[in-house]
Design a protein around this motif. Sequence first.
Motif, short mmCIF file in Angstrom:
data_model
loop_
_atom_site.label_atom_id
_atom_site.label_comp_id
_atom_site.label_asym_id
_atom_site.label_seq_id
_atom_site.Cartn_x
_atom_site.Cartn_y
_atom_site.Cartn_z
N TYR A 210 86.79 60.07 -1.40
CA TYR A 210 86.55 61.45 -0.99
C TYR A 210 85.71 61.43 0.29
O TYR A 210 84.79 60.62 0.43
CB TYR A 210 85.81 62.23 -2.09
CG TYR A 210 86.58 62.27 -3.38
CD1 TYR A 210 87.48 63.29 -3.65
CD2 TYR A 210 86.42 61.26 -4.32
CE1 TYR A 210 88.21 63.31 -4.83
CE2 TYR A 210 87.14 61.27 -5.51
CZ TYR A 210 88.03 62.31 -5.75
OH TYR A 210 88.75 62.32 -6.92
N ILE A 212 83.96 63.97 3.60
CA ILE A 212 83.60 65.28 4.14
C ILE A 212 83.47 65.11 5.65
O ILE A 212 82.57 64.42 6.14
CB ILE A 212 82.28 65.81 3.54
CG1 ILE A 212 82.42 65.95 2.02
CG2 ILE A 212 81.91 67.15 4.17
CD1 ILE A 212 81.13 66.36 1.32
N LYS A 355 97.11 70.24 0.47
CA LYS A 355 95.79 70.67 0.02
C LYS A 355 95.58 70.35 -1.46
O LYS A 355 96.53 70.34 -2.24
CB LYS A 355 95.60 72.17 0.24
CG LYS A 355 95.60 72.59 1.70
CD LYS A 355 95.39 74.10 1.83
CE LYS A 355 95.41 74.53 3.28
NZ LYS A 355 95.21 75.99 3.43
N VAL A 364 87.22 68.62 -8.52
CA VAL A 364 88.03 68.10 -7.43
C VAL A 364 88.75 66.83 -7.85
O VAL A 364 89.95 66.65 -7.58
CB VAL A 364 87.16 67.83 -6.18
CG1 VAL A 364 87.99 67.16 -5.09
CG2 VAL A 364 86.56 69.12 -5.66
N CYS A 387 91.02 61.96 -0.22
CA CYS A 387 90.87 63.41 -0.22
C CYS A 387 89.69 63.76 0.70
O CYS A 387 88.59 63.23 0.54
CB CYS A 387 90.60 63.89 -1.64
SG CYS A 387 90.65 65.68 -1.86
N SER A 389 87.43 66.86 2.85
CA SER A 389 87.10 68.26 3.01
C SER A 389 86.96 68.60 4.49
O SER A 389 86.25 67.90 5.23
CB SER A 389 85.79 68.59 2.29
OG SER A 389 85.44 69.95 2.49
N GLU A 398 88.07 73.44 2.72
CA GLU A 398 89.23 73.14 1.89
C GLU A 398 89.44 71.63 1.84
O GLU A 398 89.08 70.91 2.78
CB GLU A 398 90.48 73.83 2.45
CG GLU A 398 90.42 75.35 2.40
CD GLU A 398 91.71 75.99 2.85
OE1 GLU A 398 92.59 76.22 2.00
OE2 GLU A 398 91.85 76.26 4.06
N TRP A 399 90.04 71.18 0.74
CA TRP A 399 90.30 69.75 0.55
C TRP A 399 91.74 69.42 0.96
O TRP A 399 92.68 70.10 0.56
CB TRP A 399 90.09 69.36 -0.92
CG TRP A 399 88.66 69.39 -1.34
CD1 TRP A 399 88.01 70.39 -1.98
CD2 TRP A 399 87.70 68.35 -1.14
NE1 TRP A 399 86.70 70.06 -2.20
CE2 TRP A 399 86.47 68.80 -1.70
CE3 TRP A 399 87.74 67.08 -0.56
CZ2 TRP A 399 85.32 68.03 -1.68
CZ3 TRP A 399 86.59 66.31 -0.55
CH2 TRP A 399 85.39 66.78 -1.10
#
Length: 570
Positions: A210, A212, A355, A364, A387, A389, A398-399
Amino acid sequence: MKFHFAFFFLLTGFLLAVTPLIGQTDAREVEQLIGFWIWEEDEDGTVPVKDSVCTLALFKGGNCILNCFLPDFSMNGAGTFSVNSAASRITLHLPSFDISVTNAPYTLGNDTLTLPFSLIGEGDQSRWRRDVPPPAAANDLPAIAFRAFDQALLNGASPAEAAEAARDAVAQADLTVFGGGGGPPPLPSGVTLNPDKTMLKLVNKKGQQYYILLDPKKAGKYDFTSRPKSEPLSPSSLATDPRTQLFMKKSAGPDDPAHHRAAIFLPMLNQRSFTLQSSFTHQGWGEDPEFFKKYLLRAGYAPGDVTIITDTAVTPKSVLDELLKSPGLFYISSHGIADVKADGSPEYYLVTGMKIVPHGNEMVAQAFTKAIAALPLPARYHQGIGCMSLRTDRYTEEWFVVLTGDFFREVASQVDLSTSFVYIDACFSAKDPFLARILNVKAYAGWRTASDAVASIPYAKFIFSSLSRKSFSLREVFCRLGLILRTRRVLFKEDMVLDKENPYHRDLVVDSFANFVVLGSDGKPYPELGALYPGKGTADGVAWLLWLGRWNQDPEKGSENLRSCFDTCW
């Protein structure tokens, strides 16, 4: 209007301007003013038009940035401010907007600020509303990261320091959102930053990745005080030479695609992104799938051999399906970020249009696992999918599903792309062009640093339209790109896609060329035209006559003709 087009500043976000503080400042007074302020009205009643916003960022330390986004243009300017020790008086200078007030009164109350200047209309005052971010939920890690990032910038931090503040804020949050259930934080490696400090990384115990994306352009340096330097494009002196307009059978260069099958992916065509204080789509900056299709057909591609996939339809499955067909041309225009693995090897993350949307109380990790499992995709590709963001508006995240280097390694083990031209039009896609080595492609194009849609979209249009000309190889197209940007002279009407009405955007198109790279079949970056003849210059007329001298069906003979033409005539 108070400001003029000649003073429009290139949209560059709210990086701190390195300028001296003016006057004596009362720290307590400044503290009350720190923050983002949205322009509401000028003294004469002038208000923002629909779909426009002007934001004034006041930073601790006395720097300020004014961003204005209107339907027909955008601009940005940096300056300084100070609060006089006398109560409620401000000194503020924003040269690019022709705004300068000294020790003038202001009023502050109930998150409303009245400043002693008019932004667009007439009069001597304007009213601004404090932009207060909505609270972030305890498990909304992207919102927590972006709130901390923005606040650190306002408090005087550098972009790198702001990224560290975002990391610390996320590390203290509820990380179980990435574990798919309760229990201790499922992040054995913690929350880390990539080397450029533009992205947070989180990997759970299952190996799910994940990210960001904070803002890649925050890491750059921008000059807020320079004036435009690039003149508009105009016709070359040889534009009327009939030889330049003749078509001949294409002389295939060593790196040209071996066959006419194209796969075009535009995941951000209509999906919004937020960067440098602006929410935008690639279509808004001129990305046009019909343009690409028109010039591919003109280049000899059959309609059935041109696949264009946009927005949410750009998924790992659709990308894989097209790559397994071994396209001669593979192009994707998206967001990307560079990283380094624990073993020191390079890594890259490429954003798709797919998405991940959690429903109800779903986390998530649960939504991501379900979404990937639902794809008709062999399990061996799953380890190369993550994934990320992204901000799609100031307070909206949004992812999106991203493809990593492992995904492309698996692709390379299944298909031969040694005759393909792969063009990854995304930030940092050629910082370390290991993807070109992984895929073993014939030619590879990308960006060494953060790219900007203002420049990247015109570049792509130029390359596609130029390749449709039967007389140009890929190497010559790259040389023409550099030549036009430097000499400001064009040969064909399609070349005008490289021009911009806004002079600061025009400069960005020119300056971006230093960070754009095309690697040939030898794995080396293409040289600029001037590098072929060092010390000789690349005057417009000379360069075009050299090009005319290469007319031969044999590329090797054509190269000899080029040098012979130069040596004999110049």
